[in-house]
Design an enzyme around this catalytic site. Structure first.
Site, PDB file in Angstrom:
ATOM      1  N   HIS A 213       0.820  -1.215   0.000  1.00  0.00           N
ATOM      2  CA  HIS A 213       0.000   0.000   0.000  1.00  0.00           C
ATOM      3  C   HIS A 213       0.851   1.261   0.000  1.00  0.00           C
ATOM      4  O   HIS A 213       2.092   1.215   0.085  1.00  0.00           O
ATOM      5  CB  HIS A 213      -0.919  -0.002   1.226  1.00  0.00           C
TER       6      HIS A 213
ATOM      7  N   HIS B 193      -5.415   9.948  -7.874  1.00  0.00           N
ATOM      8  CA  HIS B 193      -4.461   9.125  -7.146  1.00  0.00           C
ATOM      9  C   HIS B 193      -5.109   7.918  -6.476  1.00  0.00           C
ATOM     10  O   HIS B 193      -4.485   6.855  -6.363  1.00  0.00           O
ATOM     11  CB  HIS B 193      -3.756   9.990  -6.084  1.00  0.00           C
TER      12      HIS B 193
ATOM     13  N   SER C 100       1.456   4.039  -5.132  1.00  0.00           N
ATOM     14  CA  SER C 100       2.073   5.260  -4.629  1.00  0.00           C
ATOM     15  C   SER C 100       3.424   4.974  -3.964  1.00  0.00           C
ATOM     16  O   SER C 100       4.310   4.400  -4.589  1.00  0.00           O
ATOM     17  CB  SER C 100       1.102   5.948  -3.665  1.00  0.00           C
TER      18      SER C 100
ATOM     19  N   ASP D  42      -4.376  12.634 -11.700  1.00  0.00           N
ATOM     20  CA  ASP D  42      -3.642  12.526 -10.436  1.00  0.00           C
ATOM     21  C   ASP D  42      -2.947  13.847 -10.121  1.00  0.00           C
ATOM     22  O   ASP D  42      -2.078  14.296 -10.870  1.00  0.00           O
ATOM     23  CB  ASP D  42      -2.605  11.394 -10.535  1.00  0.00           C
TER      24      ASP D  42
END
Length: 440
Positions: free
Chosen positions: A165, A411, A237, A382
């Protein structure tokens, strides 16, 4: 009158000079507040902690490597150098009169208790201390296909997949989006991990949370105990930086890498960590998300105060949200945001997002040399990591990588709202990589 209301409601339409002047004034005030909070926390830590960790305000890194050189300890220079004329002048003044707190200069780990007085010590946040203290929490989803169907399938059981994540998330980011989709779970195990310092994973107060720390934590918590001989990597990310480093360390084991909204910057004469800090946390008032990133990235003590108010008291905020929304649960975005400690969040921001930028080119070159299949997915809307200065630059570094730009996605919505589509894309990509591996 309508035009005036439109300007007030959308500061982005203000004249550029006016916005720049207002931003300079606001961040100058924040400079002063952060220095004052430095004094406050110095006093409180001295009283409430047996061995205070101190802060980075009054410590220099010492010998700073030249541009392009790598710090051996993996610690980012942005922890020590975040240039601001107002802040620097105030710190010099405090140093002249003997004020401020000083961090240990030998770099040895402090024996600070965990959690610190300003962190949450509830049973949920402290559960990791009774579970060994060094293993990451992860969510494991077994294949949904029956064993007999798996045996009859063309390639049998596929390789496992590790999901990593981003900065404001946890394993829930993947476990509650892609994992429920049948297309992803058929014939393979899916593993979503809480990174070191996030979710239900350990949050030690004497850890620097470097890129190396995160990679080694994944190795000892997932790869070794679960005997993962080969696996796919999927990341979002900040997690992309960790996934690239992990893949570069184990190129023979990694079957593919999927990068969703990855931060990447082209090499330049300036230090990569400083470039990453200014690009991802630029000192702007608009949009609000960028302003929040700037505050949490540039101001150590203001960030600690926000974590003290929000994270230490997360049970209160969750209770309040349940009352106001009349629901029995809290959205995963809110829950993940309130499960940080300031020490883990601050160091991960600088040592992984900023400091990790130094190692990106070397790691990408290792992936290219090993021929690891790479797929990049990015939303064209984004604003956190604009596609123009990240994925397209990364594509130039990895010509063999597949780049997919998703229209109308930002995003987070590059994943949220298109879970089924993403799961199908992952399955097709994984199957193709596994078949290509068998053919070789």
């Amino acid at each position: 009158m309508a035009a005036l209301a439109d300007l007030v409601s959308c500061p982005a339409k203000w004249p550029r000079a006016a916005m720049a002047a207002l931003a300079a004034a606001v961040f100058a005030v924040l400079d002063v507040v952060d220095v004052l909070l430095c004094l406050v926390y110095g006093v409180l830590d001295g009283f409430l902690e047996e061995s205070p960790l101190g802060c980075y305000c009054h410590r220099s890194r010492g010998k700073v490597p030249a541009a392009g050189e790598e710090e051996d300890d993996g610690v980012s220079d942005t922890l020590y150098v975040r240039r601001s004329a107002c802040r620097d002048a105030l710190l010099r003044l405090l140093g002249a009169v003997g004020g401020g707190t000083r961090r240990k200069e030998d770099g040895s780990p402090a024996k600070a208790r965990s959690p610190r007085w300003s962190d949450c010590g509830c049973g949920k946040c402290g559960a990791w201390r009774s579970n060994g203290g060094d293993r990451l929490h992860f969510v494991l989803q077994e294949p949904t296909a029956p064993k007999e169907e798996e045996t009859r399938s063309e390639s049998g059981r596929g390789d496992d997949a590790i999901f990593i994540h981003g900065f404001t998330s946890s394993s829930s980011f993947w476990a509650q989006t892609v994992f429920p989709e049948p297309a992803a779970t058929n014939h393979r195990r899916l593993i979503a991990v809480d990174l070191l310092g996030f979710g239900d994973s350990p949050k030690p107060a004497n850890c620097a949370y470097t890129l190396r720390d995160h990679v080694e934590a994944i190795e000892r918590s997932l790869i070794d105990p679960l005997h993962l001989g080969s696996f796919h990597l999927v990341s979002h990310s900040m997690g992309c930086t960790i996934a690239i480093a992990l893949a570069a360390k184990h190129p023979a084991r990694v079957k593919s890498v999927t990068l969703v909204a990855p931060p990447y910057f082209l090499p330049c004469e300036e230090r990569a960590s400083q470039v990453a800090l200014r690009r991802l946390a630029e000192k702007k008032l608009w949009p609000p998300l960028l302003f929040g990133s700037a505050v949490m990235s540039w101001y150590e003590h203001i960030g600690r105060t926000i974590c003290f108010v929000v994270c230490k008291n997360h049970r209160f905020w969750e209770w309040l949200i349940k009352i106001l929304t009349r629901t029995s649960g809290v959205d995963i975005v809110v829950r993940d945001l309130t499960r940080h400690t300031h020490h883990s969040a601050w160091h991960t921001m600088h040592n992984v997002i900023c400091g990790g930028a130094r190692a990106q080119d070397r790691n990408l070159e290792a992936l290219a040399a090993a021929g690891v299949p790479v797929r990049v997915v990015h939303g064209d809307g984004d604003q956190v990591v604009p596609v123009e200065c990240s994925s397209r630059h990364l594509k130039s570094k990895l010509p063999h990588a597949e780049l997919r730009i998703i229209g109308g996605r930002d995003h987070r919505t590059v994943v949220f709202g298109r879970e089924e589509e993403l799961a199908q894309e992952l399955r097709a990509f994984w199957s193709g990589c596994e078949k290509a591996g068998c053919a070789c």
